[in-house]
Design a protein around this motif. Structure first.
Motif, PDB file in Angstrom:
ATOM      1  N   CYS A 115       1.082  -1.402  -0.080  1.00 22.32           N
ATOM      2  CA  CYS A 115      -0.312  -0.152   0.042  1.00 22.32           C
ATOM      3  C   CYS A 115       0.455   1.395   0.442  1.00 22.32           C
ATOM      4  O   CYS A 115       0.652   2.515  -1.112  1.00 22.32           O
ATOM      5  CB  CYS A 115      -0.498  -0.333   1.257  1.00 22.32           C
ATOM      6  N   TYR A 116       2.364   0.730   0.636  1.00 20.36           N
ATOM      7  CA  TYR A 116       2.515   2.515   1.042  1.00 20.36           C
ATOM      8  C   TYR A 116       3.062   2.972  -0.076  1.00 20.36           C
ATOM      9  O   TYR A 116       4.256   2.562  -1.196  1.00 20.36           O
ATOM     10  CB  TYR A 116       3.715   2.369   1.832  1.00 20.36           C
ATOM     11  N   ARG A 118       2.108   3.405  -3.041  1.00 18.84           N
ATOM     12  CA  ARG A 118       0.999   2.417  -4.417  1.00 18.84           C
ATOM     13  C   ARG A 118       2.241   1.425  -4.322  1.00 18.84           C
ATOM     14  O   ARG A 118       2.063   0.892  -5.117  1.00 18.84           O
ATOM     15  CB  ARG A 118       0.925   3.138  -5.413  1.00 18.84           C
TER      16      ARG A 118
END
Ligand code: GLY
Length: 341
Positions: A115-116, A118
């Motif tokens: 997630c971080y 993307r």
């Protein structure tokens, strides 16, 4: 030392051997990673190895993130906390996350890495047998939701997996049994010789871990996104997840898989879907490693709970059954048919 290549979309190595953790800094350099590193671990593993790993990576700019231990912390809140720490420490997309711990840490830190910004690179450093042979390899990351286990997640392959048996010196016996559930699973679905090795006395752990990783790598290479062949890795898991849930998570994952394999195999033998003798062999092996027998669990009582499994497509379900020891197939049916079987 053994090195196994996982031919996912972006291939990577799994290195297995005592003391391999000491090569982590040079392995990270070889990946071309010279920026910041965030080490994500939990309180238990952090207490044992946090300082050592941070010191080992000492020449680098290290951000250390410790999460709470336990399945209840495999949550979106924990991922949010990790993401906030990464942002506070100004990690960039070219930096690296190191997931140091068991399956929960690997899944949560891997999901945070997915997630971080993307998606940033991460390295798995599994410290339990279960994480070494199964969850650290293959790129499944995620967390639980109130409705069930692993309901939110992403496929995000690590850049490297380092399995150092020395971590197992502090592994509680019950955790070792959990790992054995997955080890026996690999033998059942893909390698009769592995089952024979496990049945005989002794047997080198490094070789056993390496064989499991080879089998997993093979399934991942064939079906990275879990649309068919990879589902065979779920032998014992459909009922295993139901057993975990029915026990209020008192039966841990690997041991639930052990019971799940026994129950599904017995059920399949009674219906002529698996040749007789397989369930006896699984029972003998799980007993040998002192795993739970789960005598009170019956498939008939578990289909209802299994009906909520995330892998269901409508009412359709693919059960993993054994053709024989060392070979498996997907048996497509429906929950209604199972409840009436
Ligand atoms: N643990 C099953 C899989 O990775 O597909």
């Amino acid at each position: 030392m053994k090195k196994i290549r996982v031919n996912a979309g972006r291939p990577y190595d799994v290195v297995i051997g005592k003391g391999e953790i000491n090569n982590l800094p040079s392995a990270i350099n070889k990946l071309g990673k010279s920026g910041k590193i965030a080490v994500v671990t939990d309180r238990n593993v952090g207490g044992l190895y946090g300082e050592k790993i941070t010191a080992l990576l000492g020449g680098k700019d290290v951000c250390y993130v410790e999460i709470e231990s336990g399945e209840e912390h495999k949550s979106m809140n924990t991922v949010a906390d990790i993401l906030e720490k990464l942002a506070e420490n100004k990690l960039t997309r070219s930096d690296l996350i190191v997931a140091l711990g068991g399956g929960i840490v690997g899944d949560v830190a891997g999901f945070a890495a997915a997630c971080y910004l993307r998606g940033v690179d991460f390295v798995q450093v599994p410290t339990t047998l279960l994480a070494m042979v199964d969850s650290s390899v293959g790129g499944k990351t995620g967390v639980n939701l109130s409705a069930g286990k692993n309901l939110a997640g992403a496929f995000h392959q690590p850049r490297l997996v380092v399995c150092d048996e020395d971590f197992l010196a502090t592994l509680p016996q019950e955790e070792f049994k959990n790992g054995m559930g997955e080890v026996i699973k690999y033998g059942c679905i893909a390698d009769k010789n592995l089952l024979e090795k496990l049945s005989s006395p002794g047997g080198g752990l490094e070789e056993i871990i390496a064989r499991c990783v080879e089998i997993k790598a093979d399934f991942v290479a064939k079906d990275e996104f879990d649309n068919g062949e990879r589902q065979k890795l779920n032998f014992g898991h459909t009922l295993g997840h139901a057993i975990e849930k029915a026990s209020g998570f008192a039966v841990p994952h690997g041991q639930a898989v052990g019971i799940g394999m026994r129950v599904i195999c017995r059920w399949a033998e009674e219906r002529g879907l698996t040749p007789k003798g397989c369930a006896d062999a699984i029972e003998a092996l799980t007993d040998k490693f002192g795993m739970l027998k789960g005598e009170n669990y019956r498939a008939e009582d578990l289909w209802n709970i299994a009906a909520n499994d995330k892998k269901l497509k409508g009412k359709n379900i693919s059960l993993v059954l054994l053709k024989e020891l060392g070979s498996s197939y997907l048996y497509k049916t429906t929950i209604d048919a199972l409840e009436n079987s």
